[in-house]
Scaffold this motif. Structure first.
Motif, PDB file in Angstrom:
ATOM      1  N   ASP A  16     -45.286   4.314 -12.102  1.00 34.49           N
ATOM      2  CA  ASP A  16     -44.710   4.108 -10.777  1.00 34.49           C
ATOM      3  C   ASP A  16     -43.354   3.419 -10.923  1.00 34.49           C
ATOM      4  O   ASP A  16     -43.173   2.580 -11.811  1.00 34.49           O
ATOM      5  CB  ASP A  16     -45.634   3.230  -9.922  1.00 34.49           C
ATOM      6  CG  ASP A  16     -47.051   3.769  -9.888  1.00 34.49           C
ATOM      7  OD1 ASP A  16     -47.239   4.855  -9.327  1.00 34.49           O
ATOM      8  OD2 ASP A  16     -47.953   3.113 -10.446  1.00 34.49           O
ATOM      9  N   LYS A  17     -42.429   3.736 -10.034  1.00 31.81           N
ATOM     10  CA  LYS A  17     -41.114   3.102 -10.058  1.00 31.81           C
ATOM     11  C   LYS A  17     -41.215   1.683  -9.526  1.00 31.81           C
ATOM     12  O   LYS A  17     -41.994   1.399  -8.621  1.00 31.81           O
ATOM     13  CB  LYS A  17     -40.128   3.880  -9.194  1.00 31.81           C
ATOM     14  CG  LYS A  17     -39.674   5.178  -9.788  1.00 31.81           C
ATOM     15  CD  LYS A  17     -38.595   5.783  -8.934  1.00 31.81           C
ATOM     16  CE  LYS A  17     -38.090   7.069  -9.561  1.00 31.81           C
ATOM     17  NZ  LYS A  17     -37.006   7.643  -8.791  1.00 31.81           N
ATOM     18  N   TRP A  18     -40.373   0.815 -10.096  1.00 36.46           N
ATOM     19  CA  TRP A  18     -40.276  -0.532  -9.558  1.00 36.46           C
ATOM     20  C   TRP A  18     -39.669  -0.448  -8.173  1.00 36.46           C
ATOM     21  O   TRP A  18     -38.640   0.200  -7.986  1.00 36.46           O
ATOM     22  CB  TRP A  18     -39.381  -1.399 -10.442  1.00 36.46           C
ATOM     23  CG  TRP A  18     -40.072  -1.916 -11.663  1.00 36.46           C
ATOM     24  CD1 TRP A  18     -40.054  -1.365 -12.896  1.00 36.46           C
ATOM     25  CD2 TRP A  18     -40.880  -3.078 -11.746  1.00 36.46           C
ATOM     26  NE1 TRP A  18     -40.807  -2.119 -13.753  1.00 36.46           N
ATOM     27  CE2 TRP A  18     -41.327  -3.181 -13.071  1.00 36.46           C
ATOM     28  CE3 TRP A  18     -41.274  -4.056 -10.834  1.00 36.46           C
ATOM     29  CZ2 TRP A  18     -42.142  -4.219 -13.507  1.00 36.46           C
ATOM     30  CZ3 TRP A  18     -42.082  -5.081 -11.269  1.00 36.46           C
ATOM     31  CH2 TRP A  18     -42.507  -5.153 -12.599  1.00 36.46           C
ATOM     32  N   LYS A  54     -47.992  -3.968  -4.318  1.00 36.48           N
ATOM     33  CA  LYS A  54     -47.955  -2.602  -4.821  1.00 36.48           C
ATOM     34  C   LYS A  54     -48.332  -2.628  -6.297  1.00 36.48           C
ATOM     35  O   LYS A  54     -47.685  -3.300  -7.102  1.00 36.48           O
ATOM     36  CB  LYS A  54     -46.577  -1.975  -4.653  1.00 36.48           C
ATOM     37  CG  LYS A  54     -46.530  -0.576  -5.206  1.00 36.48           C
ATOM     38  CD  LYS A  54     -45.208   0.112  -5.035  1.00 36.48           C
ATOM     39  CE  LYS A  54     -45.340   1.485  -5.663  1.00 36.48           C
ATOM     40  NZ  LYS A  54     -44.298   2.363  -5.359  1.00 36.48           N
ATOM     41  N   LEU A  64     -48.391  -1.294  -9.932  1.00 29.57           N
ATOM     42  CA  LEU A  64     -47.561  -0.452 -10.783  1.00 29.57           C
ATOM     43  C   LEU A  64     -48.394  -0.095 -12.006  1.00 29.57           C
ATOM     44  O   LEU A  64     -48.701  -0.948 -12.839  1.00 29.57           O
ATOM     45  CB  LEU A  64     -46.282  -1.189 -11.183  1.00 29.57           C
ATOM     46  CG  LEU A  64     -45.414  -1.663 -10.014  1.00 29.57           C
ATOM     47  CD1 LEU A  64     -44.224  -2.453 -10.511  1.00 29.57           C
ATOM     48  CD2 LEU A  64     -44.968  -0.496  -9.158  1.00 29.57           C
ATOM     49  N   ARG A  65     -48.768   1.154 -12.074  1.00 33.15           N
ATOM     50  CA  ARG A  65     -49.663   1.601 -13.143  1.00 33.15           C
ATOM     51  C   ARG A  65     -48.907   1.765 -14.463  1.00 33.15           C
ATOM     52  O   ARG A  65     -47.746   2.155 -14.475  1.00 33.15           O
ATOM     53  CB  ARG A  65     -50.307   2.931 -12.748  1.00 33.15           C
ATOM     54  CG  ARG A  65     -51.180   2.817 -11.514  1.00 33.15           C
ATOM     55  CD  ARG A  65     -51.578   4.163 -10.976  1.00 33.15           C
ATOM     56  NE  ARG A  65     -50.369   4.880 -10.582  1.00 33.15           N
ATOM     57  CZ  ARG A  65     -50.236   6.199 -10.599  1.00 33.15           C
ATOM     58  NH1 ARG A  65     -51.229   6.972 -10.986  1.00 33.15           N
ATOM     59  NH2 ARG A  65     -49.103   6.770 -10.223  1.00 33.15           N
TER      60      ARG A  65
END
Length: 129
Positions: A114-116, A102, A104-105
């Motif tokens: 984005d959430k971890w 995923k 993460l920007r």
């Protein structure tokens, strides 16, 4: 003894890819943030791409700080200027169907867009409250 080979590789590698698993291992948090600066400095100076597998919040926070400082044109050494486009964060997670990635920007303010996943790094928020 474990940090010395990481530093030597970061400094002498000229171009190409440097992949390091947990470069922060057994390193004091104050040195972990300095290590992030070493990666930034030599990525630019030697045109090297660093692929780091880490669990270090300290490394991440320093990268995000440098992005924020660079965006705000704060007083930072020219070899430590880094933009959001220079940083790519991938969260890797094993699942029953295989490994998932995923992205993460990071924005120009040095914040994650984005959430971890799965509460990664939630301890910091809990400790600050």
């Amino acid at each position: 003894s474990q940090l010395f080979p990481v530093l030597v590789l970061a400094i002498i590698q000229n171009q190409g890819l440097v992949a390091i698993e947990q470069p922060e291992l057994h390193t004091h948090p104050a040195l972990q943030v300095e290590l992030a600066d070493v990666f930034i400095r030599y990525a630019k100076k030697n045109n090297t791409l660093f692929l780091l597998e880490t669990h270090s919040e300290h490394l991440m926070l320093r990268l995000l700080r440098r992005v924020r400082q660079s965006t705000d044109n704060e007083q930072v050494s020219g070899d430590l200027v880094v933009t959001a486009a220079d940083v790519a964060v991938q969260y890797v997670e094993p699942t029953s169907l295989g490994t998932t990635f995923k992205r993460l920007r990071v924005d120009e303010d040095g914040e994650f867009l984005d959430k971890w996943p799965r509460g990664f790094f939630i301890e910091r928020r809990q400790e600050l409250m």
